[in-house]
Design an enzyme around this catalytic site. Sequence first.
Site, PDB file in Angstrom:
ATOM      1  N   SER A 191       0.821  -1.207   0.000  1.00 31.72           N
ATOM      2  CA  SER A 191       0.000   0.000   0.000  1.00 31.72           C
ATOM      3  C   SER A 191       0.855   1.257   0.000  1.00 31.72           C
ATOM      4  O   SER A 191       1.920   1.303   0.624  1.00 31.72           O
ATOM      5  CB  SER A 191      -0.910   0.002   1.232  1.00 31.72           C
ATOM      6  OG  SER A 191      -1.595   1.236   1.358  1.00 31.72           O
ATOM      7  N   LEU A 249      -0.887   2.426  -5.799  1.00 31.45           N
ATOM      8  CA  LEU A 249      -0.732   3.878  -5.890  1.00 31.45           C
ATOM      9  C   LEU A 249      -2.006   4.618  -5.497  1.00 31.45           C
ATOM     10  O   LEU A 249      -3.073   4.416  -6.092  1.00 31.45           O
ATOM     11  CB  LEU A 249      -0.349   4.272  -7.322  1.00 31.45           C
ATOM     12  CG  LEU A 249      -0.015   5.744  -7.542  1.00 31.45           C
ATOM     13  CD1 LEU A 249       1.308   6.098  -6.861  1.00 31.45           C
ATOM     14  CD2 LEU A 249       0.054   6.064  -9.032  1.00 31.45           C
ATOM     15  N   TYR A 250      -1.889   5.477  -4.483  1.00 34.33           N
ATOM     16  CA  TYR A 250      -2.841   6.549  -4.226  1.00 34.33           C
ATOM     17  C   TYR A 250      -2.168   7.853  -4.642  1.00 34.33           C
ATOM     18  O   TYR A 250      -0.929   7.942  -4.666  1.00 34.33           O
ATOM     19  CB  TYR A 250      -3.202   6.650  -2.746  1.00 34.33           C
ATOM     20  CG  TYR A 250      -4.156   5.609  -2.229  1.00 34.33           C
ATOM     21  CD1 TYR A 250      -5.401   5.408  -2.816  1.00 34.33           C
ATOM     22  CD2 TYR A 250      -3.824   4.842  -1.107  1.00 34.33           C
ATOM     23  CE1 TYR A 250      -6.277   4.463  -2.312  1.00 34.33           C
ATOM     24  CE2 TYR A 250      -4.695   3.901  -0.599  1.00 34.33           C
ATOM     25  CZ  TYR A 250      -5.932   3.714  -1.201  1.00 34.33           C
ATOM     26  OH  TYR A 250      -6.800   2.782  -0.710  1.00 34.33           O
ATOM     27  N   THR A 254      -5.553   2.222  -7.577  1.00 33.06           N
ATOM     28  CA  THR A 254      -6.854   2.034  -6.927  1.00 33.06           C
ATOM     29  C   THR A 254      -7.765   3.194  -7.297  1.00 33.06           C
ATOM     30  O   THR A 254      -7.407   4.363  -7.095  1.00 33.06           O
ATOM     31  CB  THR A 254      -6.683   1.949  -5.401  1.00 33.06           C
ATOM     32  OG1 THR A 254      -5.868   0.818  -5.096  1.00 33.06           O
ATOM     33  CG2 THR A 254      -8.026   1.798  -4.707  1.00 33.06           C
ATOM     34  N   LYS A 275      -7.483  -1.426  -9.843  1.00 28.99           N
ATOM     35  CA  LYS A 275      -8.200  -2.077  -8.736  1.00 28.99           C
ATOM     36  C   LYS A 275      -9.388  -1.223  -8.326  1.00 28.99           C
ATOM     37  O   LYS A 275      -9.254  -0.022  -8.105  1.00 28.99           O
ATOM     38  CB  LYS A 275      -7.253  -2.273  -7.546  1.00 28.99           C
ATOM     39  CG  LYS A 275      -7.881  -2.975  -6.353  1.00 28.99           C
ATOM     40  CD  LYS A 275      -6.819  -3.252  -5.291  1.00 28.99           C
ATOM     41  CE  LYS A 275      -7.399  -3.976  -4.084  1.00 28.99           C
ATOM     42  NZ  LYS A 275      -8.217  -3.101  -3.236  1.00 28.99           N
ATOM     43  N   SER A 318     -13.166  -5.440  -7.344  1.00 31.01           N
ATOM     44  CA  SER A 318     -12.999  -5.140  -5.922  1.00 31.01           C
ATOM     45  C   SER A 318     -13.948  -4.043  -5.493  1.00 31.01           C
ATOM     46  O   SER A 318     -14.193  -3.090  -6.250  1.00 31.01           O
ATOM     47  CB  SER A 318     -11.554  -4.692  -5.652  1.00 31.01           C
ATOM     48  OG  SER A 318     -11.396  -4.230  -4.335  1.00 31.01           O
ATOM     49  N   HIS A 376     -13.230  -2.761  -2.390  1.00 29.29           N
ATOM     50  CA  HIS A 376     -12.394  -2.323  -1.270  1.00 29.29           C
ATOM     51  C   HIS A 376     -12.764  -3.066   0.014  1.00 29.29           C
ATOM     52  O   HIS A 376     -12.706  -2.511   1.109  1.00 29.29           O
ATOM     53  CB  HIS A 376     -12.541  -0.812  -1.060  1.00 29.29           C
ATOM     54  CG  HIS A 376     -11.250  -0.113  -0.727  1.00 29.29           C
ATOM     55  ND1 HIS A 376     -10.533   0.602  -1.638  1.00 29.29           N
ATOM     56  CD2 HIS A 376     -10.557  -0.039   0.431  1.00 29.29           C
ATOM     57  CE1 HIS A 376      -9.455   1.107  -1.058  1.00 29.29           C
ATOM     58  NE2 HIS A 376      -9.444   0.714   0.206  1.00 29.29           N
ATOM     59  N   ARG A 414     -15.315  -1.463   2.373  1.00 32.05           N
ATOM     60  CA  ARG A 414     -14.867  -0.344   3.215  1.00 32.05           C
ATOM     61  C   ARG A 414     -15.155   1.023   2.601  1.00 32.05           C
ATOM     62  O   ARG A 414     -14.895   2.038   3.237  1.00 32.05           O
ATOM     63  CB  ARG A 414     -13.359  -0.465   3.477  1.00 32.05           C
ATOM     64  CG  ARG A 414     -12.995  -1.665   4.316  1.00 32.05           C
ATOM     65  CD  ARG A 414     -11.493  -1.909   4.350  1.00 32.05           C
ATOM     66  NE  ARG A 414     -10.738  -0.803   4.903  1.00 32.05           N
ATOM     67  CZ  ARG A 414     -10.594  -0.569   6.212  1.00 32.05           C
ATOM     68  NH1 ARG A 414     -11.197  -1.371   7.096  1.00 32.05           N
ATOM     69  NH2 ARG A 414      -9.878   0.446   6.639  1.00 32.05           N
ATOM     70  N   ARG A 430     -12.055 -16.372   2.363  1.00 23.38           N
ATOM     71  CA  ARG A 430     -11.718 -16.892   3.695  1.00 23.38           C
ATOM     72  C   ARG A 430     -11.317 -18.363   3.648  1.00 23.38           C
ATOM     73  O   ARG A 430     -10.796 -18.892   4.632  1.00 23.38           O
ATOM     74  CB  ARG A 430     -12.899 -16.730   4.654  1.00 23.38           C
ATOM     75  CG  ARG A 430     -13.367 -15.308   4.883  1.00 23.38           C
ATOM     76  CD  ARG A 430     -12.352 -14.456   5.626  1.00 23.38           C
ATOM     77  NE  ARG A 430     -12.883 -13.140   5.917  1.00 23.38           N
ATOM     78  CZ  ARG A 430     -12.825 -12.091   5.095  1.00 23.38           C
ATOM     79  NH1 ARG A 430     -12.229 -12.225   3.907  1.00 23.38           N
ATOM     80  NH2 ARG A 430     -13.330 -10.929   5.432  1.00 23.38           N
TER      81      ARG A 430
END
Length: 401
Positions: free
Chosen positions: A121, A143-144, A170, A268, A290, A292, A295, A327
């Site tokens: 991240s 990358l943000y 993202t 993503k 995705s 997230h 979230r 999971r």
Amino acid sequence: MFRFAQHDKTRSVEPPRVLNVEDLRRAAKRRLPRVVFDYIDGGAEDERTLRANCHAFEEVTFRPRCAVATPACDLRVSVLGKSLSTPLILAPVGSSRLMYPHGEEAAASAAGAAGIAYALSTLSGCRLEDVADASKGPLWYQLYLVGGRDCALSAIERAKAAGFSALVVTIDTAVAGMRERDLRNGVKELLSGNLGSKLPFVSQLLIKPHWLAAFLADGGLMKFQNVVIPGKGPMLYADVTAALEHAAVTWDDLNWIRQAWSAPIIIKGIHTGDDARRAVDVGASALVVSNHGGRQLDSVAPTLRILPEVVASVGGHIEVLLDGGIRRGSDIVKALCLGARAVMVGRAYAYGLGAAGGSGVARAIEILRADLIRTLKLLGCASVAELDRSYVDVPTQWLEK
């Protein structure tokens, strides 16, 4: 003394104490302060999408080939030209250093030892160069645009120099999601400089003395070492929420990102077939279906349900990965049957990291891998490459778009 401590950590996540990811979750909850555990465990608003990501796997059932001998199973897969021992990538999880000292380095090391990829991240407490040194496996940089374009370009150059092989952009974080657990646990107050506002929330840290001692020995509240603001240095933890609100990625940004990064780009945060086609149009090498992990925007569809639409939309032009709700190894099999090349997991290994550091991450990978092999043998399938939709029954409404 250190060897004994490492041995104790490993024993704490061995069977029969830990048999599945849920056992790692419970172990992490015992070790971590509530504010840190809920950061890993929680989702946005009513957490509908968080729950739905997992429940969607229950709606897909298997169609096994019985009386088939499968003495060995081949789990190998190629993702973006890199061979992985298992169709599994550790997803970017921000602030992993809160969960365990040098958390990102520990997770990357465990991934490399297992022969799988790790995505780091932007919001990491560890320098990307140190993470690269810690792993022998493929590394991706997520990358943000926090800190602005100059910060992003600097991080891209550092990632190139350190040997990261792909960039994960993202696109679903125009603002931070409404994570109510974080607010109730006093994240804002704990990050403020006001002692009076901190006091009602400090007790949750004090009742976890082992975590607190390790946290302080690791330097306490971290800065984001890969977001270096010109003239100021690494971004402070308290500044990130506001920075995200000015860091939304648009499709136009992919133009200058592509100019700066000539290696594979992964997009993503794809929720629809339309956005999947745009990812193809802008030259992405892969995409990640995705939301997230539930979230960001609540009440979006679970990722497994969206996967068939996205796979059909891209028509094999780029690789499709799935993130969200994994999971069990059987969940990985279902995703591959519906067209994913591989899956990314976040919480599954973050629980392991929170429970026992690198040993916990290694145990999470081991659990998923063993599940995957067992599921393939019970399906009568000798290789992940052979998996297709004939091995599952899927709700018809998933296939209508």
